[in-house]
Enzyme design. Structure first.
Site, mmCIF file in Angstrom:
data_model
loop_
_atom_site.group_PDB
_atom_site.id
_atom_site.type_symbol
_atom_site.label_atom_id
_atom_site.label_comp_id
_atom_site.label_asym_id
_atom_site.label_seq_id
_atom_site.Cartn_x
_atom_site.Cartn_y
_atom_site.Cartn_z
ATOM 1 N N ILE A 1 -4.823 6.764 2.099
ATOM 2 C CA ILE A 1 -4.120 5.535 1.757
ATOM 3 C C ILE A 1 -4.773 4.880 0.550
ATOM 4 O O ILE A 1 -5.993 4.913 0.397
ATOM 5 C CB ILE A 1 -4.101 4.579 2.971
ATOM 6 C CG1 ILE A 1 -3.077 3.452 2.783
ATOM 7 C CG2 ILE A 1 -5.495 4.043 3.284
ATOM 8 C CD1 ILE A 1 -2.753 2.726 4.088
ATOM 9 N N THR B 1 0.823 -1.240 0.000
ATOM 10 C CA THR B 1 0.000 0.000 0.000
ATOM 11 C C THR B 1 0.860 1.295 0.000
ATOM 12 O O THR B 1 1.992 1.214 0.405
ATOM 13 C CB THR B 1 -0.817 -0.039 1.300
ATOM 14 O OG1 THR B 1 -1.536 -1.262 1.314
ATOM 15 C CG2 THR B 1 -1.691 1.106 1.522
ATOM 16 N N VAL B 2 0.205 2.443 -0.345
ATOM 17 C CA VAL B 2 0.921 3.724 -0.215
ATOM 18 C C VAL B 2 0.126 4.604 0.724
ATOM 19 O O VAL B 2 -1.100 4.630 0.681
ATOM 20 C CB VAL B 2 1.136 4.460 -1.558
ATOM 21 C CG1 VAL B 2 2.114 3.694 -2.437
ATOM 22 C CG2 VAL B 2 -0.155 4.720 -2.307
ATOM 23 N N MET C 1 1.630 1.764 6.270
ATOM 24 C CA MET C 1 1.120 0.837 5.257
ATOM 25 C C MET C 1 1.800 -0.525 5.382
ATOM 26 O O MET C 1 2.807 -0.667 6.054
ATOM 27 C CB MET C 1 1.350 1.427 3.874
ATOM 28 C CG MET C 1 2.800 1.701 3.557
ATOM 29 S SD MET C 1 3.037 2.790 2.139
ATOM 30 C CE MET C 1 3.559 4.294 2.939
ATOM 31 N N ARG D 1 5.548 1.080 6.122
ATOM 32 C CA ARG D 1 6.139 2.392 5.825
ATOM 33 C C ARG D 1 5.148 3.457 6.241
ATOM 34 O O ARG D 1 3.985 3.415 5.826
ATOM 35 C CB ARG D 1 6.452 2.498 4.330
ATOM 36 C CG ARG D 1 7.437 1.451 3.826
ATOM 37 C CD ARG D 1 7.548 1.439 2.327
ATOM 38 N NE ARG D 1 6.326 0.948 1.710
ATOM 39 C CZ ARG D 1 5.961 1.233 0.473
ATOM 40 N NH1 ARG D 1 6.679 2.056 -0.264
ATOM 41 N NH2 ARG D 1 4.851 0.734 -0.022
#
Length: 538
Positions: A374, A358-359, A439, A511
């Site tokens: 997200i 994911t970001v 994430m 992250r």
């Protein structure tokens, strides 16, 4: 000079970043720059979030794409209100457990191909946030992303590493017609790009431009939707036009738990943010005097296992949940579950609480608006499906469905699955304090718990709250810890009965990004040292 960008023989040190007018924290520098550009054009935090999110589909395709899902928590200073946006997708209307079993011959949802693809929500999320809160047009906000796609950008070190890892995975799928476009789009030279190599995604840019010009209508009720459905039909997927025409993101009321005077806010199910809240709701029953203490880690680990036991048992599309979500985060139930934690190591089972996944990026502006956002394609690039001539890489969120009809998260037509991506937000006394997120699949609620406690219990600054060594429960009594985790505490946890293993790669620990607003309005940002994260501010 012949340096290796991913080789780090020395620990890097980052400090928190301060700003007064605006800040964007994202997992790649182009995305944070895109968000800042939106604010410099006169946009607000919401416009910046849209700009950064669209740019991330171009510059970090290893984790998200145009075919992603998205969630957001949006603080409007004007309204003095936190809004939740659920832009996860539904399964096709024509799918069923029996059809999948007949097609695959197995008892689990496949990970790749058209079957696990759900209707993507990210384009609708961009349009919804821009329409409701933005000052700029969608075209203005998405202009940097379109430019990156057409003119190119140099691949960053960690993205190059993840791209290579994904390429090795997808090589086993090469030659099966439905995956050919992935290789044409993301490995046109027959290999993944190296760090510093310039990548151009022209089809991607054209699609982003069409989404921007039509307010995402083309993606759901126009030419782009028709292309997706046509390819689904060609390769044996289940989509029909109605799946896209009937889609819209949902504005939802955030859920929260008060943790030592701070309201920790999450998106309600089908997201797994409630798992983080359940763990914090247990942990608030204890007092923690120091962070680097075996008892602190033991209680965190036990609470996390309990929260996951209940979350995985109950969380799914809210229309299909067996119990009211609020029952899982009552004070009484948190206290009851805390009472089950002692010095021993447990393997908890879900319980029915008494009545009473994911970001990631975050933004803040000078007006007081803040966004926690997200989006994700789930595994790597997602399903491995890229729609021909469009650059649309599709997620594989349906992989999380169960093919057991008795499970809460059982596959059904037009249903949302248990969802791992979760944005977080901290409030105090009705005011916005901090958008934050970590994430990384099932690491996400665990990262939320660790970050919140680092900030509130242990008074770490936003950067140190992210830099602190992380742990991750992986099932049963097993925990992974980072290589800088205190070794003596790891030994003591082993003696207690936990199964502790040092992870060879810190990529599995997620992250994160944080922006904290101080009482005088100054913004303090922390960004992830485990990847190519960057803060842009002014």
């Amino acid at each position: 000079m012949k340096f290796v960008p991913n080789y780090q023989p020395y620990h890097s040190v980052r400090y928190p970043v301060y700003a007064g007018r605006g800040m964007v924290c994202a997992s790649c520098p182009q995305a944070s720059a895109a968000g800042l550009e939106a604010m410099r054009k006169g946009g607000n935090a919401m416009d910046a979030a849209v700009a950064a999110a669209a740019a991330l589909t171009v510059c970090e395709p290893t984790a998200n794409g145009i075919g992603s899902d998205a969630f957001a928590l949006v603080w409007s200073e004007k309204d003095k209100k936190l809004y939740g946006l659920n832009a996860s997708g539904f399964s096709p209307k024509n799918i069923s457990i029996d059809k999948v079993k007949e097609r695959t011959g197995g008892d689990k949802m496949p990970q790749y191909g058209w079957i696990p693809v759900m209707v993507p929500g990210a384009p609708a999320a961009w349009a919804a946030v821009a329409e409701r809160f933005g000052k700029l047009s969608l075209e203005d906000s998405m202009a940097p992303a379109i430019s990156y796609a057409r003119e190119g950008y140099p691949v960053s070190p960690n993205i190059a590493r993840m791209w290579k890892n994904s390429f090795e995975v997808y090589k086993s799928l090469e030659g099966r017609g439905e995956y050919d476009e992935w290789f044409r789009t993301f490995a046109p030279e027959g290999r993944p790009p190296e760090a510093g190599e310039v990548v151009k995604l022209p089809n991607h840019g054209d699609t982003l431009e069409e989404i921007a010009k039509t307010g995402a209508e083309s993606f759901y009720r126009g030419p782009l939707a028709e292309k997706i459905v046509a390819e689904s039909e060609k390769f044996g997927g289940f989509f029909c036009r109605e799946d896209f025409a009937g889609y819209s993101p949902q504005w939802v009321e955030p859920i929260k738990v008060n943790y030592r005077g701070y309201d920790i806010c999450e998106i309600p199910p089908n997201g797994q943010g409630i798992v983080a809240l359940m763990a914090l709701n247990i942990l608030k029953e204890f007092s923690f005097k120091e962070k680097e203490c075996v008892d602190t880690y033991h209680k965190q680990w036990e609470a996390m296992k309990i929260a996951f036991a209940d979350g995985r048992h109950y969380v799914t599309d809210p229309r299909h949940m067996k119990i009211d979500k609020e029952r899982l985060i009552t004070h009484e139930y948190g206290a009851y579950r805390a009472g089950q934690i002692d010095d021993s190591v447990g393997e908890p089972c879900p319980e029915l609480p008494p009545r009473s996944g994911t970001v990631y990026l975050c933004t803040a502006d000078s007006e007081g608006n803040m966004v926690s956002y997200i989006q994700s394609n789930y595994f790597d690039f997602g399903s491995g499906i890229v729609v021909g001539g469009t650059g649309i890489a599709l997620q594989n969120r349906g992989h999380d469905f169960s093919l057991n009809p008795d499970d809460a998260n059982a596959l059904a037509p037009g249903k949302k699955s248990y969802h791992t991506i979760i944005p977080g937000f901290i409030m105090k006394d009705g005011e916005a304090v901090a958008p934050f997120g970590v994430m990384g699949g099932y690491m996400q609620p665990q990262g939320h718990v660790q970050t919140v406690m680092n900030l509130i219990d242990f008074n770490l600054n936003p950067q140190q709250a992210l830099d602190a060594p992380r742990w991750q429960w992986t099932g049963g009594k097993k925990f992974l810890v980072e290589d800088n985790f205190p070794i003596e505490i790891a030994r003591q946890l082993l003696f207690r009965g936990h199964e502790v293993e040092v992870a060879p790669d810190n990529e599995v620990f997620g992250r994160g990004q944080i922006i904290v607003k101080l009482p005088d309005g100054t913004l303090v940002g922390g960004t992830e040292g485990r990847t190519d994260s960057n803060i842009s501010c002014f």
